[in-house]
Enzyme design. Sequence first.
Site, short mmCIF file in Angstrom:
data_model
loop_
_atom_site.label_atom_id
_atom_site.label_comp_id
_atom_site.label_asym_id
_atom_site.label_seq_id
_atom_site.Cartn_x
_atom_site.Cartn_y
_atom_site.Cartn_z
N HIS A 107 0.98 1.57 -5.72
CA HIS A 107 -0.07 0.87 -5.91
C HIS A 107 -1.31 2.05 -6.36
O HIS A 107 -2.06 1.56 -7.02
CB HIS A 107 -0.61 0.18 -4.50
CG HIS A 107 -2.05 -0.09 -4.42
ND1 HIS A 107 -2.56 -1.13 -4.92
CD2 HIS A 107 -2.98 0.53 -3.65
CE1 HIS A 107 -3.98 -1.04 -4.64
NE2 HIS A 107 -4.11 -0.24 -3.79
N HIS A 114 -6.95 7.05 -2.76
CA HIS A 114 -8.01 6.14 -2.47
C HIS A 114 -7.50 5.25 -1.06
O HIS A 114 -8.03 4.59 -0.32
CB HIS A 114 -8.51 5.04 -3.54
CG HIS A 114 -7.41 3.82 -3.67
ND1 HIS A 114 -6.48 4.08 -4.33
CD2 HIS A 114 -7.48 2.48 -3.25
CE1 HIS A 114 -5.93 3.01 -4.58
NE2 HIS A 114 -6.23 1.94 -3.77
N ASP A 115 -5.99 5.28 -1.09
CA ASP A 115 -5.24 4.66 0.05
C ASP A 115 -4.40 5.46 0.63
O ASP A 115 -3.16 4.99 1.27
CB ASP A 115 -4.58 3.32 -0.55
CG ASP A 115 -5.30 2.05 -0.37
OD1 ASP A 115 -5.18 1.29 -1.08
OD2 ASP A 115 -6.27 2.17 0.46
N ASP A 150 -9.08 -1.46 -7.98
CA ASP A 150 -8.23 -1.57 -6.75
C ASP A 150 -7.55 -3.13 -6.68
O ASP A 150 -6.37 -3.28 -5.83
CB ASP A 150 -9.01 -1.51 -5.66
CG ASP A 150 -8.36 -1.16 -4.36
OD1 ASP A 150 -8.92 -1.53 -3.09
OD2 ASP A 150 -7.25 -0.85 -4.17
N HIS A 182 0.77 -1.35 0.10
CA HIS A 182 -0.13 0.14 -0.07
C HIS A 182 0.92 1.12 -0.09
O HIS A 182 1.02 1.89 0.98
CB HIS A 182 -0.96 0.11 1.14
CG HIS A 182 -2.03 -0.97 1.13
ND1 HIS A 182 -2.09 -2.31 1.91
CD2 HIS A 182 -3.25 -0.97 0.39
CE1 HIS A 182 -2.79 -2.85 1.19
NE2 HIS A 182 -3.93 -2.11 0.61
#
Length: 885
Positions: free
Chosen positions: A612, A648-649, A777, A608
Amino acid sequence: MGCAPSIHVSQSGVIYCRDSDESNSPHQTTTISQGTAATLHGLFIKTDAADTIPSVLAYQSRQPQPTCPAHQRREPAGREGRSGGRHCCGVEAETQTSQTSVKQVSTTEVQIGPMRLTQDPIQVLLIFAKEDKQSDGFWWACDRAGYRCNIARTPESALECFLDKHHEIIVIDHRNSRYFDAEALCRAIRATKPAEHTVILSVIPRRSADQEEISVLPLLHAGFNRVFFENSSIIVCYNELIQIEYGEVRSQFKLRACNSVFTALDHCHESIEITSDDHVIQYVNPAFERMMGYQKGELIGKELTELPKSDKNRADLLDTINTCIKRGKEWQGVYYARRKSGDSIQQHVKITPVTGQGGKIRHFVSIKKLCCTNESNKQSYKIHRDGKCSGDQFHSESHSLRCKNRRKESIDVKSITSRSSDAPSLQNRRYSSVARIHSMTIEAPITKVINIINSAQENSPVTVAEALDRVLEILRTTELYSPQLGTKDEDPHTSDLVGGLMTDGLRRLSGNEYVFSKNMNQSHGHLSLPVTINDVPPCIARLLENEESWDFNIFELEAVTHKKPLVYLGMKIFARFGVCESLDCSEATLRAWFQVVEANYHSSNSYHNSTHAADVLHATAFFLGKDRVKGSLDHLDIVAALIAATVHDVDHPGRTNSFLCNASSELAVLYNDTAVLESHHTALAFQLTAKDSKCNIFKNLNRNHYRTLRQAIIDMVLATEMTKHFEHVNKFVNSIIKPSEESNSNSEGSDCDCTTNLKNFPDNQTLIKRMMIKCADVANPCRPLELCIEWAGRISEEYFAQTDEEKRQGLPVVMPVFDRNTCSIPKSQISFIDYFIMDMFDAWDAFAHLPVLMQHLANNYKHWKTLDELKCRSLRLPSENNNGS
């Protein structure tokens, strides 16, 4: 028939002989001086009548092992010239042949952390007083392994040869003490400097079954590393040497490489302190000694609690720091330290935990920069630094600037109010040489910019102050201090400063021309960021030419951008979709936003991280390029999808929601154990964006568009939370796929009609956006095999680390299958594809038409199935791993 060999006699009496490169004779013959002949290891040698067998023999390459016994191959040394007193001469003979059977010696690549090292061929020294089957066994084992080998007959010649060659492995005959004392010889070798990283093997007699085993402690105390029971089998000797190479020799080679790291630390301008996990000081560099006024010997081995503390820190600051770093998190902030003289100095401190074996924290690395906020501290430190630098007599202006550490050691900005008062004030406070240097720099307009930055830093937050530090490093490159570079002493320099802040490592020389800074000080040696998408380095631009392809290799981009792929790929993709035009923001603002977002991804995470994020952004852009997807969404939805994929992360800690809830983390408490990470990602993304107008890509949107965009981004990021995976997939199938199939079967309507109908139903658009980002994802199983394998390894390592930490902290183990000692990665991938991927991508393929992805998915699934059937638990078959290495 080969040409005659060349011969050189050294002052020490060692005779070097090299046969011609053209020679391919199986047994080269060289005649040395006068005397009778002796044959040794296929090399014909004449020795003086008074000489015994040569003391040292060296071979680079040899013929294949002969089938005849050793006594037929060579004449014993005792039969030649035994008259006269004992006299040992050193003879080194190197033979080179063109025989195809001779093993080619090559270098080996070894990796230690991020360093890639090249190891030269292994050198072995055999010390045997007499030739026998055991020495032959090791000789031919070296030949088989491609090692360079020397044979020594006496302790004197052995020591001389070792000091000349610095062998990695030494084999000493310890079977008979009549010829020499093996333990004394080992001690003599260990007493030399080169022996620090040498592995010494003791050959001892084979013991019968009824004999008692001997203790190896006396041999270890003598300096031996290993014991070898007499065995003349070539394969046994070969196996022993190979194990030593892959064990002790490789380890010692890596340890030697650490010297370069310590050299870098010793010459680093920043103060570095390394402590153990219980805060015992293990290392400080010279910059730390200069800053704190201590000598190394006064600090090494002491606990930090033993050193005097400043009373200017908050009472709970140390507890806060310890709580943070003990959890494995990096801490940075302002801290007051007390110098040996008793003065308190303010420092910018970054403390990074370093994990070792078993995932346990083994060290803490502290990087400290001086933050001068009061007159006395600045003067104390500047005078201390001047004393260090004045001994060098300031040979040049650039050298004097290098002697000073950072902005904190330069000019006292509070007292500088005008150019007319600069020189006298400096002369009153500094040595005349320093004043002379600064009076020169004052003539250049760049000095005013530096003074403004220094003044701004006084009352700035830590993050801003550190950013300004980087700007100052760029501005302090030697050529910027030349007055010819600037002629206007006015505000444009301030705008250059702002541009430098936002471009992170770029400086503008004149007009709109930008160049990459050579003096960047970033932890990963990052490339400078482009001003525009057309201003990227050629190597990156070439990679990005293929970014529209599904087979685009994100890991190549990660490598060439030094783990910063998101900015470059993001700028290219956002430009392709016209995001700047849609948001009414400048390219500089978008670039600054990407930079802030990427900086908040953790590069220490194996999975992560920003790579990514870049991968998910790439997949999202690929899906948005499909006609049915693109036709089903409004342009604002497309912009929202790209932004959601990017953030998103963000700030993902490398642990799952379950872990955070079980650990009662602050985030879990804040978000009530519900979608903890996904809520944090979205909240932080908007906080970072709104924090500074220079990176606020939403600042020019009207309220309605912003609310719509914000809601769409939040909804998509929250959709990546896996607890609602099946809910999202089922809704998509029931609301989008099944009605479309029924519509197509009942009428002759085209896809255009279907997409038009979807646009009329915002709820359906929401389902499509959720499904799209969910597939992006977890698209790793649909990537080409090599990319799929790399991602599988990365996510497995992250889960292994979580399991290790759960066991250490006594927390419930959320995923017991991910135990690094027992986990089968192929099984985990098969389960993941079966339960989560297959149905979801079947549905998404039915909507978006993705035959390439589905083919990759089938191939990858077959790969994992094959490994599982062969009971292989790793990413590849062992044979593939060997071939890959």
